[in-house]
Design an enzyme around this catalytic site. Structure first.
Site, PDB file in Angstrom:
ATOM      1  N   THR A 174       0.904  -1.014   0.091  1.00  0.00           N
ATOM      2  CA  THR A 174      -0.098  -0.120   0.050  1.00  0.00           C
ATOM      3  C   THR A 174       0.744   1.160   0.117  1.00  0.00           C
ATOM      4  OG1 THR A 174      -1.365   1.325   1.410  1.00  0.00           O
ATOM      5  CG2 THR A 174      -0.077  -0.406   2.439  1.00  0.00           C
ATOM      6  N   ASP A 175       0.211   2.194  -0.467  1.00  0.00           N
ATOM      7  CA  ASP A 175       0.854   3.511  -0.453  1.00  0.00           C
ATOM      8  C   ASP A 175       1.051   4.218   1.068  1.00  0.00           C
ATOM      9  OD1 ASP A 175      -1.606   4.351  -0.057  1.00  0.00           O
ATOM     10  OD2 ASP A 175      -1.713   5.751  -1.595  1.00  0.00           O
ATOM     11  N   GLU A 176       0.300   3.493   1.952  1.00  0.00           N
ATOM     12  CA  GLU A 176       0.517   4.303   3.265  1.00  0.00           C
ATOM     13  C   GLU A 176       1.749   3.781   3.965  1.00  0.00           C
ATOM     14  OE1 GLU A 176      -3.241   3.596   5.320  1.00  0.00           O
ATOM     15  OE2 GLU A 176      -4.541   3.398   3.702  1.00  0.00           O
TER      16      GLU A 176
ATOM     17  N   TYR B 199      -2.025  -0.273  11.073  1.00  0.00           N
ATOM     18  CA  TYR B 199      -2.044  -1.012   9.785  1.00  0.00           C
ATOM     19  C   TYR B 199      -0.737  -0.843   8.994  1.00  0.00           C
ATOM     20  CZ  TYR B 199      -3.466  -1.627   4.934  1.00  0.00           C
ATOM     21  OH  TYR B 199      -3.550  -1.786   3.396  1.00  0.00           O
TER      22      TYR B 199
ATOM     23  N   LYS C 292       1.936  -3.285   7.169  1.00  0.00           N
ATOM     24  CA  LYS C 292       2.343  -3.391   5.865  1.00  0.00           C
ATOM     25  C   LYS C 292       3.691  -3.162   5.637  1.00  0.00           C
ATOM     26  CE  LYS C 292      -0.428  -4.666   3.055  1.00  0.00           C
ATOM     27  NZ  LYS C 292      -0.868  -5.741   2.432  1.00  0.00           N
TER      28      LYS C 292
HETATM   29  P1  NAD Z   1     -10.058  -7.261   2.176  1.00  0.00           P
HETATM   30  O1  NAD Z   1     -10.050  -6.848   3.746  1.00  0.00           O
HETATM   31  O2  NAD Z   1     -11.223  -6.635   1.464  1.00  0.00           O
HETATM   32  O3  NAD Z   1      -9.619  -8.650   2.232  1.00  0.00           O
HETATM   33  C1  NAD Z   1      -8.575  -9.215   2.965  1.00  0.00           C
HETATM   34  C2  NAD Z   1      -8.866 -10.886   2.473  1.00  0.00           C
HETATM   35  O4  NAD Z   1      -7.832 -11.525   3.356  1.00  0.00           O
HETATM   36  C3  NAD Z   1     -10.231 -11.337   3.174  1.00  0.00           C
HETATM   37  O5  NAD Z   1     -10.917 -12.039   2.354  1.00  0.00           O
HETATM   38  C4  NAD Z   1      -9.851 -12.131   4.372  1.00  0.00           C
HETATM   39  O6  NAD Z   1     -10.746 -13.018   4.628  1.00  0.00           O
HETATM   40  C5  NAD Z   1      -8.437 -12.656   4.018  1.00  0.00           C
HETATM   41  N1  NAD Z   1      -7.606 -12.843   5.187  1.00  0.00           N
HETATM   42  C6  NAD Z   1      -7.572 -11.887   6.209  1.00  0.00           C
HETATM   43  N2  NAD Z   1      -6.578 -12.586   6.994  1.00  0.00           N
HETATM   44  C7  NAD Z   1      -6.482 -13.788   6.492  1.00  0.00           C
HETATM   45  C8  NAD Z   1      -5.334 -14.868   7.089  1.00  0.00           C
HETATM   46  N3  NAD Z   1      -4.623 -14.825   8.199  1.00  0.00           N
HETATM   47  N4  NAD Z   1      -5.059 -15.975   6.317  1.00  0.00           N
HETATM   48  C9  NAD Z   1      -5.954 -15.808   4.900  1.00  0.00           C
HETATM   49  N5  NAD Z   1      -6.678 -14.896   4.607  1.00  0.00           N
HETATM   50  C10 NAD Z   1      -6.891 -13.934   5.395  1.00  0.00           C
HETATM   51  O7  NAD Z   1      -8.744  -6.415   1.794  1.00  0.00           O
HETATM   52  P2  NAD Z   1      -8.629  -5.769   0.409  1.00  0.00           P
HETATM   53  O8  NAD Z   1      -9.050  -4.225   0.448  1.00  0.00           O
HETATM   54  O9  NAD Z   1      -9.073  -6.723  -0.752  1.00  0.00           O
HETATM   55  O10 NAD Z   1      -6.871  -5.757   0.212  1.00  0.00           O
HETATM   56  C11 NAD Z   1      -6.340  -6.740  -0.238  1.00  0.00           C
HETATM   57  C12 NAD Z   1      -4.490  -6.232  -0.097  1.00  0.00           C
HETATM   58  O11 NAD Z   1      -4.627  -4.779  -0.748  1.00  0.00           O
HETATM   59  C13 NAD Z   1      -4.428  -6.224   1.338  1.00  0.00           C
HETATM   60  O12 NAD Z   1      -2.992  -6.816   1.364  1.00  0.00           O
HETATM   61  C14 NAD Z   1      -4.414  -4.666   1.389  1.00  0.00           C
HETATM   62  O13 NAD Z   1      -3.508  -4.249   2.525  1.00  0.00           O
HETATM   63  C15 NAD Z   1      -3.817  -4.074   0.151  1.00  0.00           C
HETATM   64  N6  NAD Z   1      -4.299  -2.936  -0.059  1.00  0.00           N
HETATM   65  C16 NAD Z   1      -5.675  -2.610  -0.273  1.00  0.00           C
HETATM   66  C17 NAD Z   1      -6.010  -1.172  -0.690  1.00  0.00           C
HETATM   67  C18 NAD Z   1      -7.455  -0.914  -0.697  1.00  0.00           C
HETATM   68  O14 NAD Z   1      -7.838   0.243  -1.007  1.00  0.00           O
HETATM   69  N7  NAD Z   1      -8.242  -1.661  -0.416  1.00  0.00           N
HETATM   70  C19 NAD Z   1      -5.115  -0.231  -0.868  1.00  0.00           C
HETATM   71  C20 NAD Z   1      -3.776  -0.630  -0.849  1.00  0.00           C
HETATM   72  C21 NAD Z   1      -3.467  -1.766  -0.478  1.00  0.00           C
HETATM   73  P1  TYD Z   2     -10.907   4.140   4.212  1.00  0.00           P
HETATM   74  O1  TYD Z   2     -11.813   3.727   3.265  1.00  0.00           O
HETATM   75  O2  TYD Z   2     -10.971   3.554   5.741  1.00  0.00           O
HETATM   76  O3  TYD Z   2      -9.389   3.989   3.607  1.00  0.00           O
HETATM   77  P2  TYD Z   2      -7.825   4.313   4.107  1.00  0.00           P
HETATM   78  O4  TYD Z   2      -7.740   4.701   5.621  1.00  0.00           O
HETATM   79  O5  TYD Z   2      -7.119   3.091   4.008  1.00  0.00           O
HETATM   80  O6  TYD Z   2      -7.470   5.533   3.284  1.00  0.00           O
HETATM   81  O7  TYD Z   2     -10.883   5.658   4.450  1.00  0.00           O
HETATM   82  C1  TYD Z   2     -10.491   6.546   3.319  1.00  0.00           C
HETATM   83  C2  TYD Z   2     -10.667   8.027   3.873  1.00  0.00           C
HETATM   84  O8  TYD Z   2     -12.014   8.391   4.439  1.00  0.00           O
HETATM   85  C3  TYD Z   2      -9.907   8.283   4.919  1.00  0.00           C
HETATM   86  O9  TYD Z   2      -9.199   9.664   4.980  1.00  0.00           O
HETATM   87  C4  TYD Z   2     -10.744   8.151   6.291  1.00  0.00           C
HETATM   88  C5  TYD Z   2     -12.084   8.791   5.860  1.00  0.00           C
HETATM   89  N1  TYD Z   2     -13.155   8.061   6.385  1.00  0.00           N
HETATM   90  C6  TYD Z   2     -14.584   9.081   6.815  1.00  0.00           C
HETATM   91  O10 TYD Z   2     -14.531   9.979   6.437  1.00  0.00           O
HETATM   92  N2  TYD Z   2     -15.547   8.221   7.144  1.00  0.00           N
HETATM   93  C7  TYD Z   2     -15.714   6.831   7.201  1.00  0.00           C
HETATM   94  O11 TYD Z   2     -16.644   6.582   7.681  1.00  0.00           O
HETATM   95  C8  TYD Z   2     -14.619   6.139   6.893  1.00  0.00           C
HETATM   96  C9  TYD Z   2     -14.765   4.642   6.968  1.00  0.00           C
HETATM   97  C10 TYD Z   2     -13.413   6.625   6.151  1.00  0.00           C
END
Ligand code: NAD
Ligand code: TYD
Length: 380
Positions: A141-143, A166, A170
Site C-alpha cells: 500500500t502507499d500508506e 495497519y 504492511k
Molecule cells: P479485504 O479486507 O477486502 O480482504 C482481505 C482478505 O484477506 C479477506 O478475504 C480475508 O478473509 C482474508 N484474510 C484475512 N486474514 C487472513 C489470514 N490470516 N489468512 C488468510 N486470509 C486472510 O482487503 P482488500 O481491500 O481486498 O486488500 C487486499 C490487499 O491489498 C491487502 O493486502 C491490503 O493491505 C492491500 N491494499 C488494499 C487497498 C485498498 O484500497 N483496499 C489499498 C492498498 C493496499
Molecule cells: P478508508 O476507506 O478507511 O481507507 P484508508 O483509511 O485506507 O485511506 O478511508 C478513506 C478516507 O475516508 C480516510 O481519509 C478516512 C475517511 N473516512 C471517513 O471520513 N468516514 C468513514 O466513515 C470512513 C470509513 C473513512
C-alpha cells in the site's frame, strides 16, 4: 495449463476482483485461492468462479505453516500473490496485534514455504538456488510512505514512514519480503497502490459505506473536516497492473500503482450523493433498492432527501494521514501501465454495481457488521 497461482485473500475485495480478472484474461492458468474468510472475506463473491479445475478454494490461515506447506506440496505453484491481510485502518487502531500477526507473520510464513519448495540447493556462496520462473508477489500500500503535505508525490524511493498500526504492519511485511530477496535471493516483486474502489468492496471503507448509508437514509460520517486526500484507483486497473508486474516486472523491484485521481473525502462523499441521486432520478426502477425505513412504511418514492444534508462531520480518526498521492511514472515507463478509468466513470460503474447487487451487500453485512458499525460510530 501454463501456470498455477496461489492467490491469498482471494475472497476479499481486491483479491476477488483479481481472481475474476485473471480467469477472464488468461485461459491457460489455474488459481488456488487461500482465504481464512474473516469478516472481510466472502466465499459467495468467488463462488461462480470455482469450477473445480481452473479455480479452487481452500479455507485457511496464511499463518498456518502446515496448511501452506501442504498446498505447495499438492500444487506446482509458479506464483504466489499475497493479498491476504487485515486491511482496515480503523480496526487496526482498535486491535493492532491481529494486524501484526496476519500481515507480518502470515507473509513470512508464505515466504518460508516458497523458499522450501521453490529452491533446489545452494550455490557456492551458500545462497539458495531458485527454480526458474517462480515469483512471490506482495500486494502492498502507499500508506507505507506515511502522510504527504499539500504537495508532492510518493515515488518508490520515498522513505518508509508508516503512521498507523495497519500501515506499520504492511511496511514490516514489505521489509521481510525485501529481506528474503536480499538474504536468500528470493524472486519477489512488490506493488504499492493507492485507495481502490469498485465492486465487492466491504462497506466499512469510505465509498461503499457511504453508498450503503445513503440507500438506508442514514447520516454520512465524514471524519474531521473532510479535507483529507486520497488517490482513488479503480480496482480493475489495479488488477491489470499486478498482472503486468507478474508478467514483465523484474525480480526485486517495487512498483507504485496510483490512479492520478486525488480527491478530498468531502468531494468523494458529495459526488457519491449526487451520482446516486442522478441515477435514481433517471432510472426510477433503482428506487426499489432504497431501504430508508420511513420510505418503506409510507410507500413514498420521493428522493429529494438524497442531498448534502445527509453529511455529518464526526470525530477525526486518530493519527489521520492527511494526504496520499502516488507518482506511477515507473510502472508507466517500464511496463506501459496507466490507470484507464477516470473517477467520474469509475464511481458510476461502482454505484450501479451496488444498486444491482444489494443481495451481496446484505450477505456480507449479515454477521457482525451491525455491532461493528454501532461500536465504531457511536462515540464519534
Ligand atoms: P479485504 O479486507 O477486502 O480482504 C482481505 C482478505 O484477506 C479477506 O478475504 C480475508 O478473509 C482474508 N484474510 C484475512 N486474514 C487472513 C489470514 N490470516 N489468512 C488468510 N486470509 C486472510 O482487503 P482488500 O481491500 O481486498 O486488500 C487486499 C490487499 O491489498 C491487502 O493486502 C491490503 O493491505 C492491500 N491494499 C488494499 C487497498 C485498498 O484500497 N483496499 C489499498 C492498498 C493496499
Ligand atoms: P478508508 O476507506 O478507511 O481507507 P484508508 O483509511 O485506507 O485511506 O478511508 C478513506 C478516507 O475516508 C480516510 O481519509 C478516512 C475517511 N473516512 C471517513 O471520513 N468516514 C468513514 O466513515 C470512513 C470509513 C473513512
Amino acid at each position: 495449463m501454463d501456470k498455477t497461482y496461489l492467490v491469498t485473500g482471494g475472497a476479499g475485495f481486491i483479491g476477488a476482483n483479481f481472481v475474476k480478472y485473471m480467469l477472464r484474461e488468461h485461459s491457460r492458468i489455474r488459481i488456488v485461492v487461500l482465504d481464512a474468510l474473516t469478516y472481510a472475506g466472502n466465499l459467495g463473491t468467488i463462488l461462480p468462479d470455482l469450477d473445480g479445475s481452473r479455480c479452487q478454494f481452500v479455507k485457511g490461515d496464511i499463518c498456518d505453516a502446515e496448511l501452506v506447506e501442504g498446498l505447495f506440496r499438492e500444487h506446482d505453484f509458479s506464483c504466489v500473490v499475497n493479498f491476504a491481510a487485515e486491511s482496515h485502518v480503523d480496526r487496526s487502531i482498535e486491535n493492532p496485534q491481529l494486524f501484526l500477526k496476519t500481515n507480518i507473520l502470515g507473509t513470512q510464513n508464505l515466504l518460508d514455504a516458497a523458499k522450501k519448495h521453490w529452491t533446489t540447493g545452494k550455490d557456492a556462496k551458500g545462497y539458495p538456488l531458485w527454480k526458474p520462473n517462480v515469483r512471490f508477489h506482495q500486494v502492498s500500500t502507499d500508506e507505507v510512505y506515511g502522510s504527504l503535505g499539500a504537495t508532492g508525490y510518493f515515488t518508490e524511493t520515498t522513505p518508509l514512514a508508516p503512521r498507523s498500526p495497519y500501515s506499520a504492519s504492511k511496511t514490516s511485511a514489505d521489509l521481510i519480503v525485501i529481506a528474503y530477496a536480499e538474504t536468500y535471493k528470493a524472486p519477489v516483486t512488490v506493488t504499492r497502490c493507492s485507495n481502490n474502489y469498485g465492486p465487492y468492496h466491504f462497506p466499512e471503507k469510505l465509498i461503499p459505506l457511504i453508498i450503503k448509508n445513503i440507500l438506508e437514509g442514514k447520516k454520512l460520517p465524514v471524519y474531521g473536516d473532510g479535507s483529507n486526500v486520497r488517490d482513488w484507483l479503480y480496482v480493475e486497473d489495479h488488477c491489470k497492473a499486478i498482472d503486468l508486474v507478474l508478467q514483465n516486472g523484474h525480480n526485486g523491484e517495487i512498483y507504485n500503482v496510483g490512479g492520478h485521481n486525488e480527491k478530498q473525502n468531502i468531494e468523494i462523499v458529495k459526488l457519491t450523493i449526487a451520482t446516486i441521486y442522478r441515477l435514481l432520478k433517471e432510472n426510477p426502477a433503482y428506487r426499489n433498492v432504497l431501504k430508508k425505513k420511513e420510505l418503506l412504511a409510507s410507500g413514498e418514492i420521493d428522493i429529494d432527501w438524497i442531498n448534502d444534508s445527509l453529511i455529518t462531520f464526526v470525530t477525526d480518526r486518530l493519527g489521520h494521514d492527511l494526504r496520499y498521492a502516488i507518482d506511477p511514472a515507473k510502472i508507466t515507463a517500464e511496463l506501459g501501465w496507466t490507470p484507464e478509468t477516470d473517477f467520474e466513470t469509475g464511481i458510476v460503474k461502482t454505484i450501479e454495481w451496488y444498486l444491482n447487487n444489494q443481495a451481496w451487500v446484505d450477505d456480507v453485512t449479515s454477521g457482525d457488521y451491525v455491532n461493528y458499525y454501532n461500536q465504531m460510530y457511536a462515540n464519534r
